[in-house]
Each structure stands twice: as structure tokens, then as C-alpha cells.
Motif scaffolding. Structure first.
Motif, short mmCIF file in Angstrom:
data_model
loop_
_atom_site.label_atom_id
_atom_site.label_comp_id
_atom_site.label_asym_id
_atom_site.label_seq_id
_atom_site.Cartn_x
_atom_site.Cartn_y
_atom_site.Cartn_z
N ASP A 88 5.63 -7.20 -4.22
CA ASP A 88 4.91 -5.92 -4.15
C ASP A 88 3.72 -5.93 -5.11
OD1 ASP A 88 4.04 -3.28 -4.17
OD2 ASP A 88 6.07 -2.44 -4.27
N GLY A 89 2.52 -5.74 -4.57
CA GLY A 89 1.31 -5.76 -5.39
C GLY A 89 1.18 -4.60 -6.34
N LEU A 90 2.02 -3.58 -6.22
CA LEU A 90 1.99 -2.46 -7.15
C LEU A 90 2.97 -2.65 -8.31
CD1 LEU A 90 1.76 0.60 -4.73
CD2 LEU A 90 -0.08 -0.48 -6.03
N LEU A 91 3.66 -3.77 -8.34
CA LEU A 91 4.60 -4.07 -9.41
C LEU A 91 4.17 -5.34 -10.14
CD1 LEU A 91 7.99 -3.51 -7.51
CD2 LEU A 91 6.88 -1.93 -9.09
N ARG A 131 -10.99 -9.10 -3.64
CA ARG A 131 -11.34 -8.19 -4.73
C ARG A 131 -11.10 -6.76 -4.30
NH1 ARG A 131 -13.76 -12.48 -3.98
NH2 ARG A 131 -14.49 -13.88 -5.62
N GLY A 132 -10.61 -5.95 -5.23
CA GLY A 132 -10.34 -4.55 -4.92
C GLY A 132 -11.63 -3.75 -4.77
N ARG A 133 -11.52 -2.61 -4.14
CA ARG A 133 -12.65 -1.70 -3.97
C ARG A 133 -12.46 -0.51 -4.91
NH1 ARG A 133 -13.76 -5.71 -1.63
NH2 ARG A 133 -14.33 -5.99 0.56
N PRO A 134 -13.54 0.02 -5.48
CA PRO A 134 -13.40 1.17 -6.40
C PRO A 134 -13.25 2.48 -5.64
CG PRO A 134 -15.70 0.54 -6.23
CD PRO A 134 -14.94 -0.45 -5.40
N ASP A 135 -12.24 2.52 -4.74
CA ASP A 135 -12.04 3.73 -3.93
C ASP A 135 -10.99 4.66 -4.52
OD1 ASP A 135 -9.92 2.08 -3.45
OD2 ASP A 135 -10.13 2.05 -1.27
N HIS A 136 -10.40 4.27 -5.64
CA HIS A 136 -9.47 5.14 -6.36
C HIS A 136 -10.27 5.93 -7.39
CE1 HIS A 136 -6.20 6.32 -9.09
NE2 HIS A 136 -5.39 6.13 -8.06
N PRO A 137 -9.99 7.21 -7.59
CA PRO A 137 -10.78 8.00 -8.55
C PRO A 137 -10.85 7.38 -9.95
CG PRO A 137 -9.38 9.44 -7.24
CD PRO A 137 -8.98 8.04 -6.89
N ALA A 138 -9.75 6.79 -10.41
CA ALA A 138 -9.77 6.19 -11.74
C ALA A 138 -10.68 4.97 -11.77
CB ALA A 138 -8.35 5.81 -12.16
N ALA A 139 -10.66 4.16 -10.72
CA ALA A 139 -11.52 2.98 -10.68
C ALA A 139 -12.99 3.39 -10.59
CB ALA A 139 -11.15 2.10 -9.48
N TRP A 168 -3.04 11.88 -8.51
CA TRP A 168 -3.74 11.20 -7.44
C TRP A 168 -2.76 10.48 -6.51
CZ3 TRP A 168 -6.86 9.19 -12.05
CH2 TRP A 168 -7.91 10.07 -12.34
N ARG A 169 -3.29 10.10 -5.37
CA ARG A 169 -2.50 9.31 -4.42
C ARG A 169 -2.19 7.94 -5.01
NH1 ARG A 169 -6.00 5.54 -2.76
NH2 ARG A 169 -8.23 6.04 -2.77
N GLU A 170 -1.21 7.30 -4.42
CA GLU A 170 -0.87 5.94 -4.83
C GLU A 170 -2.02 4.99 -4.51
OE1 GLU A 170 2.21 3.29 -2.70
OE2 GLU A 170 3.33 4.19 -4.37
N PRO A 171 -2.34 4.07 -5.41
CA PRO A 171 -3.40 3.12 -5.10
C PRO A 171 -3.02 2.24 -3.90
CG PRO A 171 -2.23 2.44 -7.07
CD PRO A 171 -1.75 3.82 -6.74
N SER A 172 -4.01 1.73 -3.23
CA SER A 172 -3.75 0.93 -2.04
C SER A 172 -3.70 -0.55 -2.40
CB SER A 172 -4.84 1.16 -0.99
OG SER A 172 -6.12 0.84 -1.51
#
Length: 542
Positions: A61-64, A160-168, A319-323
């Protein structure tokens, strides 16, 4: 016929025995077994799952971050001292893929300055120009594809991740507000700045080195045997040549005969195995009653890692869970001696790293359900290469842990660099782009940040490690035994038929986390073995 995986091998001689199926070991087993006439055995102390289903969703799991969870069954814990008053437990992966299975999926190349520094220390094969073809060949870069700097056909899939999360997005805007440049591809050697993290987490799944290099179809090669739950205890050396490895399984010990032995057990276990085999500093070996096979003073005498502290901050909203991944943005910068002056033009490779997590630290540590709500952390690391650590054997009993001293904060430079990192992180959180989404840092406050002595004390009390150990069996010329134990292709000086292939061999830690470099080590040394006429089956059809 090779023995079935999971059974004790019959008494036979393998062309190559690879000890450790971790990040570099997986690469070695896959590449060496591409030669159908070379009989390869890889053994590991942990389990060797077959394909994603064998690992299970939680481990991928990429969230862990399984390595952040105390006593995770896919890790082993090593007691260390970060400073004389700061004990710690350092986890290492104990499963197919090793620490690439339990880390955060960060996959950033070492800097050109790192490669050229290692090359200048008597290892010309490690210059940036020489390793770039390997770096391209090992990756399938899903963002950049094939080109002068990147590849699109390698086993390691990178995105590479995208800065689509408010924190990012807030981190990106805050870095720009403070004058830090964009750094959109942290694997292209451009000046350091803010950008997304190259990662081997794809669509939420951590594609570790085991999955990438040793999928079921590779494990099923008739000339490759993979045995899990076998703990290596020592290398057998006869008349100056390695002839096999003693392993333990279900309380029974037996020897595996080999034409070549490659230790790829990680930067903490590999030097321990060498010392248990009589290869290490003479005084240390004689002190615990181990017969000296090779006086190798460089084994364990110095190593590098990256000291780290965590700063948490409280979002104003849930916020929503990051993707896909826990990783947000990442800022690399050069320390400036305690000020923000010259933020946009520090130069150099960047000796500080500010890495953003999009999930709470409590979630990373416990692996609990749900990531929404709660404080979010920044991981602040001093990433300048410094050989401050030392490890020593304490007993001839292989189950007795090493004495491992990281030697953190032993100089004013170390303390100043971390002070810079903490202060820059606090300034980012207090900048206008973060003001709308954050309540500011949860600590330290101005009464600490504004005073060096107080901030030094806070850092000492919150100090951790990035777990990037390198240099316990450093490479270099044979005529420098106090500084080098292996040559640039991992051959142990003075012991024929024995190599090391993991981050142990790097003279010091790179300016970035070493996961990508560990894969590179496997590629470089596998190619060297395949091209060495003294090795069994000396051919390389690629």
C-alpha cells in the motif's frame, strides 16, 4: 534439477550464491540468472513471496510505510545509538525486496557530485558518465520516457506525484514565495529546489525491487533457486578463497558451496557477516575470539547516514485521502548558516531535504485505518555526506547484535545544518500560502527557534534517522586498507571469490536517499560478474 523453493538444497555447488534478496540482491539474482548456463542461488532470512498476491495489499500500500511500524513482521530491528544519549531501533526489510518493500517508495538518484566524489576516491567506474547508462537501463520512467537522461524499458517503474492535494499545493506555493526554484525532475541533476518525488509507487502500489526484478516468471527460471527463511551465519573461506556460505534453517546449519559468494544483506548485516567470517579489523576479531582470515580495518570503521527530525503542523480543514502515495512535495536546498538569505541561489547539490508527508505520522507508525484529519509531518534531514558512524562486533555468537554508534551531532556543522532545516520548515509553514490551510508548526515555537542553544536542545530531544546507512564496507584501492575493504566492483580485497553488493560499498552516503543507488549497485556488480573471465559462465549477451 534445482531443488524446489522452500526445501533444503541438496549438497551441490552453485556458480554464484547471493546472500540477501533485498534491493540489490534481487537485481543480482535476476541479472546473473539471465545467463542460462550460470547456476544461481539466492538466500534470504525472510520470506520470498511470489508476485503481488504473495505480499498482500497492506505490504504494498503506497499510503503506508511498513518500515515505520515498530515490530512489523517484514522487518528486523537493529539497536543503535544515534548520540551517546539517544538510543534507537533501526528497521531493515526482511522479505523479498528488502528495504525497498518497507520504505516509502522514494526513488531519487544520487547527485552527480556524489558519483564523481566516489570515482575520485579510486573508483572510476562510478563516475556519473559511466553510471548514467545503468541508471537509464534500470528504469521505466512513466513521466519522461526514453531520452538522454531517462529510460523506458527497465524493471523499475518510476512516477512523480502531482501537487493536486491542498497540502502539496501549499508547500509548492510556499517554496516559491521564499524564493526556492522549481526542481521538476529530481533525477536530472538540475539545481536543487522544490519538486515532486520520483517514486516506485505506481497507482497506489509499491513496486519494490523484488516484484520488479524477481516476478514469478523469473523465479521459475531453471537455473535460479530462491530459498527464504535461511539466515546466513558466515562465509566459508579456504586458502584465501570463499567457497560457500553457512546458513541456518529451522535450527539446523549447513553449508552451501559456491564458485562465487556475493553478500547483499544490507549495510548493517553484511559487515557483521564479514566479521563473523574473520574479515574485519584484527583487534576487534581477536577480542571476541574469531580467527582472522583477513585484517580489513575499513569494515565497520566508519559509515554515513542522514540525521532527521520531524516537524508536525495542523491543517485547518479535514481533507480527502491523498491519491496513491503518502509522499507530497520535496524541497532540497543548501544550508546557509542559520538564515534564509540566498534561498534561491544556494548552489551545490543541496545538503538539506524537507520531505512532505500527506498522511499523519500516527498513520505511518501504526498502519491504522484512515488518513484524514490529524497533524501532518515534514521530515527534515541533513543529507551532506559525513562518515560519523562506527560499528563493532561484540561476540562470536551471530545472534548478538553489533555495537552501532551513528555519531550524530558531533560537530557544530551538523547542528547548524539541522537548525537551518528546522527554521526553513517553520518559515514555510508561516508563509502566506500556508496561512490559509495551516495553524502553523506545532513546535518548536519562537522561544526555541530564535535561540541556537534552545533549538539544539530541541533537535537532540527529537532526533531520528532517515535510515540511509552506507559505507560500512567501503570501496576503494587495495593499497588503502584503512579506507577500503572492496574494489569498485565489490570484490573483497585479499579474499578471492567474495564480493559485496549493497550500500555497504559506497564510500559515504549520497546527497539523497540511497534506494535508487542500491538498485544501481546491483546492476553494476551483476554486469561486472558477467563480464569477468574468472567468474563461472563469463559471458554477457546483452
Amino acid at each position: 534439477m534445482p531443488p524446489r523453493r522452500g526445501t533444503a538444497p541438496v549438497r551441490r555447488r552453485y556458480d554464484v550464491v547471493v546472500v540477501g534478496a533485498g534491493t540489490a540482491g534481487s537485481v543480482l539474482a535476476a541479472r546473473l540468472s539471465e545467463d542460462p548456463d550460470r547456476d544461481v542461488l539466492v538466500v534470504d532470512a525472510g520470506p520470498l513471496p511470489r508476485g503481488p498476491a504473495g505480499f498482500g495489499p497492506a505490504l504494498l500500500d503506497g499510503l503506508l510505510v511498513p518500515g515505520a511500524q515498530p515490530n512489523h513482521p517484514a522487518t528486523s530491528a537493529h539497536p543503535v545509538c544515534l548520540t551517546p544519549t539517544r538510543p534507537w531501533l533501526v528497521p531493515r526489510g526482511r522479505v523479498l525486496g528488502g528495504s525497498s518493500t518497507v520504505n516509502g517508495g522514494y526513488f531519487v538518484r544520487a547527485r552527480r557530485e556524489d558519483f564523481d566524489r566516489w570515482a575520485a576516491a579510486g573508483n572510476p567506474a562510478w563516475s556519473y558518465e559511466r553510471v548514467l547508462p545503468f541508471l537509464r537501463a534500470l528504469e521505466n520512467d512513466l513521466d519522461h520516457g526514453d531520452g538522454p537522461l531517462h529510460g523506458d524499458r527497465g524493471p523499475m517503474r518510476i512516477r512523480r506525484g502531482r501537487p493536486d492535494h491542498p497540502a502539496a499545493a501549499a508547500f509548492r506555493d510556499a517554496a516559491h514565495a521564499l524564493g526556492f526554484p522549481d526542481d521538476p525532475d529530481k533525477n536530472d541533476q538540475a539545481p536543487p529546489g522544490f519538486g515532486p518525488v520520483p517514486s516506485n509507487v505506481i497507482d497506489g502500489v509499491r513496486r519494490n525491487a523484488g516484484l520488479s526484478y524477481l516476478p514469478p516468471e523469473v523465479l521459475d527460471r531453471p537455473n535460479l533457486t530462491a530459498l527464504g527463511s535461511r539466515t546466513a551465519r558466515r562465509v566459508v573461506v579456504e586458502n584465501g578463497r570463499a567457497t560457500g556460505v553457512v546458513v541456518e534453517h529451522d535450527g539446523r546449519r549447513f553449508a552451501l558451496d559456491a564458485g562465487t559468494v556475493v553478500l547483499s544483506a544490507g549495510a548493517l548485516v553484511t559487515p557483521h557477516l564479514l566479521q563473523l567470517s574473520g574479515i574485519g579489523p584484527r583487534a576487534d576479531l581477536e577480542r571476541v575470539g574469531i580467527p582472522v582470515v583477513r585484517d580489513a580495518p575499513a569494515v565497520g570503521s566508519g559509515f554515513s547516514d542522514h540525521p532527521q527530525v520531524v516537524l508536525e503542523w495542523a491543517p485547518r480543514d479535514v481533507w480527502r485521502e491523498p491519491s496513491g502515495s503518502w509522499l507530497g512535495g520535496c524541497l532540497h536546498l543548501t544550508s546557509t548558516g542559520g538564515t534564509l538569505a540566498g534561498a534561491g541561489s544556494g548552489g551545490g547539490p543541496g545538503d538539506l531535504e524537507i520531505l512532505q508527508s500527506l498522511v499523519p505520522l500516527s498513520h505511518l507508525v501504526t498502519g491504522g485505518a484512515g488518513t484524514a484529519g490529524g497533524p501532518l509531518p515534514f521530515l527534515v534531514s541533513a543529507v551532506a555526506p559525513r562518515r560519523t558512524g562506527r560499528l563493532r562486533i561484540r561476540s562470536a555468537d551471530p545472534t548478538t547484535p553489533l555495537s552501532i554508534d551513528y555519531g550524530y551531532l558531533g560537530s557544530r556543522e551538523d547542528q547548524s545544518r539541522l537548525r537551518d532545516g528546522v527554521r526553513v520548515t517553520a518559515a514555510l509553514l508561516e508563509s502566506p500560502p500556508f496561512a490559509g490551510v495551516a495553524h502553523g508548526p506545532l513546535g518548536p515555537g519562537p522561544e526555541v527557534l530564535d535561540h541556537d542553544d534552545a533549538l539544539d536542545q530541541w533537535i537532540r530531544e527529537h532526533l531520528g534517522t532517515a535510515q540511509h546507512t552506507c559505507g560500512t564496507v567501503p570501496m576503494g584501492p587495495a593499497d588503502e586498507p584503512r579506507h577500503a575493504a572492496v574494489d569498485q566492483f565489490g570484490r573483497v580485497h585479499g579474499v578471492r571469490g567474495l564480493r559485496v553488493a549493497d550500500t555497504s560499498i559506497l564510500p559515504d552516503a549520497p546527497h539523497r536517499g540511497p534506494a535508487a543507488t542500491a538498485v544501481l549497485i546491483g546492476e553494476v556488480i551483476a554486469r561486472a560478474i558477467r563480464n569477468d573471465p574468472s567468474e563461472p559462465c563469463p559471458r554477457d549477451p546483452r
